[in-house]
Design an enzyme around this catalytic site. Structure first.
Site, PDB file in Angstrom:
ATOM      1  N   CYS A 115       8.181  39.069  14.513  1.00 54.18           N
ATOM      2  CA  CYS A 115       9.467  39.666  14.143  1.00 54.18           C
ATOM      3  C   CYS A 115      10.513  39.553  15.252  1.00 54.18           C
ATOM      4  O   CYS A 115      11.710  39.561  14.978  1.00 54.18           O
ATOM      5  CB  CYS A 115       9.281  41.130  13.766  1.00 54.18           C
ATOM      6  SG  CYS A 115       8.249  41.361  12.301  1.00 54.18           S
ATOM      7  N   HIS A 262      16.749  43.261  13.091  1.00 56.76           N
ATOM      8  CA  HIS A 262      15.692  42.597  12.342  1.00 56.76           C
ATOM      9  C   HIS A 262      15.454  43.365  11.053  1.00 56.76           C
ATOM     10  O   HIS A 262      15.373  44.600  11.055  1.00 56.76           O
ATOM     11  CB  HIS A 262      14.412  42.543  13.179  1.00 56.76           C
ATOM     12  CG  HIS A 262      13.176  42.285  12.369  1.00 56.76           C
ATOM     13  ND1 HIS A 262      13.055  41.192  11.538  1.00 56.76           N
ATOM     14  CD2 HIS A 262      12.014  42.986  12.254  1.00 56.76           C
ATOM     15  CE1 HIS A 262      11.877  41.228  10.945  1.00 56.76           C
ATOM     16  NE2 HIS A 262      11.233  42.301  11.354  1.00 56.76           N
ATOM     17  N   ASN A 292      11.510  41.187   4.228  1.00 61.90           N
ATOM     18  CA  ASN A 292      11.340  40.923   5.660  1.00 61.90           C
ATOM     19  C   ASN A 292      10.923  39.466   5.823  1.00 61.90           C
ATOM     20  O   ASN A 292       9.813  39.080   5.465  1.00 61.90           O
ATOM     21  CB  ASN A 292      10.280  41.861   6.230  1.00 61.90           C
ATOM     22  CG  ASN A 292      10.017  41.643   7.709  1.00 61.90           C
ATOM     23  OD1 ASN A 292      10.462  40.675   8.305  1.00 61.90           O
ATOM     24  ND2 ASN A 292       9.261  42.553   8.311  1.00 61.90           N
TER      25      ASN A 292
END
Length: 335
Positions: A115, A262, A292
């Protein structure tokens, strides 16, 4: 000493839209359950039989970014490719990108920071440019999650979150030290590595052992996430790395024009927004549409925000991420 600035942006997501209602047909879940916990309404998943892979999507996004930078493939001096889902166990996607874009035999570096991958990739590229080694660097974040998710009720806590997609940025040299990347900040805390992980295949649990066991209950090759634990750490580290970046440049929260976090969970972004008292115009979220996309999430969101005119010359833009590792970091940009 040179500075690096973003001169081109691009992103690509598959056409196939998978809604929460679609997922309710695969597992015991529903739209309200998913949206309440994550803020996600839909995501893009690569259709079976599609040509798209992490590298292919990265190449599609890269072509857009290079064109928008006013450059050609021959102007690119180096590639930094961030992903947790490469097409092959090895080699990495960077060399595939070099081939797919028919580039010169330039160097290609792969970043495996999940991530936080795009933040780390930008930091690496920034340092190469600041030292004068390269002039134009292609930085890519791309992920193909859907092929490796447990799409049953057992895996719903993770599988409803992730989507596929890619984004790319061209980072170029500038002698104007008041513009571009002002600073980058990187951190890790490996003692929490197994709180968000895929354990196998790995050297400890390699393919022959998995095949020999033929254990249908073996969940080691599906993503695992201790959601509550990750959430609690994320909101702290997001805040810390944003403040670290501001303070290192003698700035404060009031100076922020745009925060691109993010896209891990809309609830995390909303927590950070409330903590810093940011308006809806000072933060950009698109997890509702794409889920995501890990290393691709920040660059997709940044590109969208820029395309919509939400980022203008002179703006202070902050990119921040937290994820598996644990790793976290920020990039401070004067647009």
């Amino acid at each position: 000493m040179y500075n690096s600035k973003i001169t081109g942006l691009g992103y690509y997501v598959p056409d196939n839209i998978v809604t929460n209602e679609d997922l309710s047909k695969l597992m015991d879940t529903n739209d309200a359950w998913i949206e309440e916990r994550t803020g996600i309404k839909e995501r893009r998943w690569i259709k079976e039989g599609s040509e798209d892979t992490s590298a292919v999507m990265g190449a599609k996004a890269s072509r857009i970014a290079i064109e928008r930078a006013g450059l050609t493939k021959d102007d690119i001096d180096f590639i930094v490719f961030a992903t947790l889902s490469p097409d092959y166990y090895f080699p990495g996607g960077g060399v595939q990108l070099q081939d797919m874009l028919d580039m010169r035999t330039i160097g290609a570096l792969d970043v495996r920071n999940q991530c936080s991958g795009f933040i780390y990739a930008m930091s690496v590229a920034d340092q190469f440019i600041k030292t004068g080694m390269y002039k134009n660097i292609l930085v890519v974040g791309a992920e193909y999650h859907s092929g490796g998710l447990d799409k049953t009720t057992r895996g719903r806590g993770v599988s409803v979150i992730f989507g596929d997609g890619a984004g790319a940025a061209v980072l170029s040299r500038t002698e104007d030290n008041t513009k571009g990347i002002l600073s980058t900040h990187l951190h890790s805390e490996g003692k929490h590595a197994e709180e968000l992980t895929v354990l196998a295949p790995s050297i400890k649990h390699w393919v022959p052992a998995i095949i020999a066991a033929n254990d249908k209950n073996d969940e080691s090759y599906f993503p695992y996430m201790n959601g509550t634990f990750v959430f609690k750490h994320a909101v702290v580290r997001f805040s810390e790395t944003i403040m670290e970046g501001l303070k290192s440049n003698n700035l404060d929260v009031a100076d922020i024009n745009m925060l691109i976090p993010h896209q891990a969970n809309l609830r995390i972004s909303q927590f950070v927004q409330r903590k810093f008292k940011l308006t809806d115009d000072q933060i950009y979220n698109n997890i509702m549409k794409y889920g995501n996309t890990t290393a691709a999430s920040i660059i997709i969101a940044l590109t969208e925000a820029w395309e919509k005119g939400k980022i203008n010359e002179g703006d202070l833009v902050i990119l921040a991420a937290f994820g598996s590792g644990f790793t976290w970091g920020s990039v401070i940009i004067r647009w």
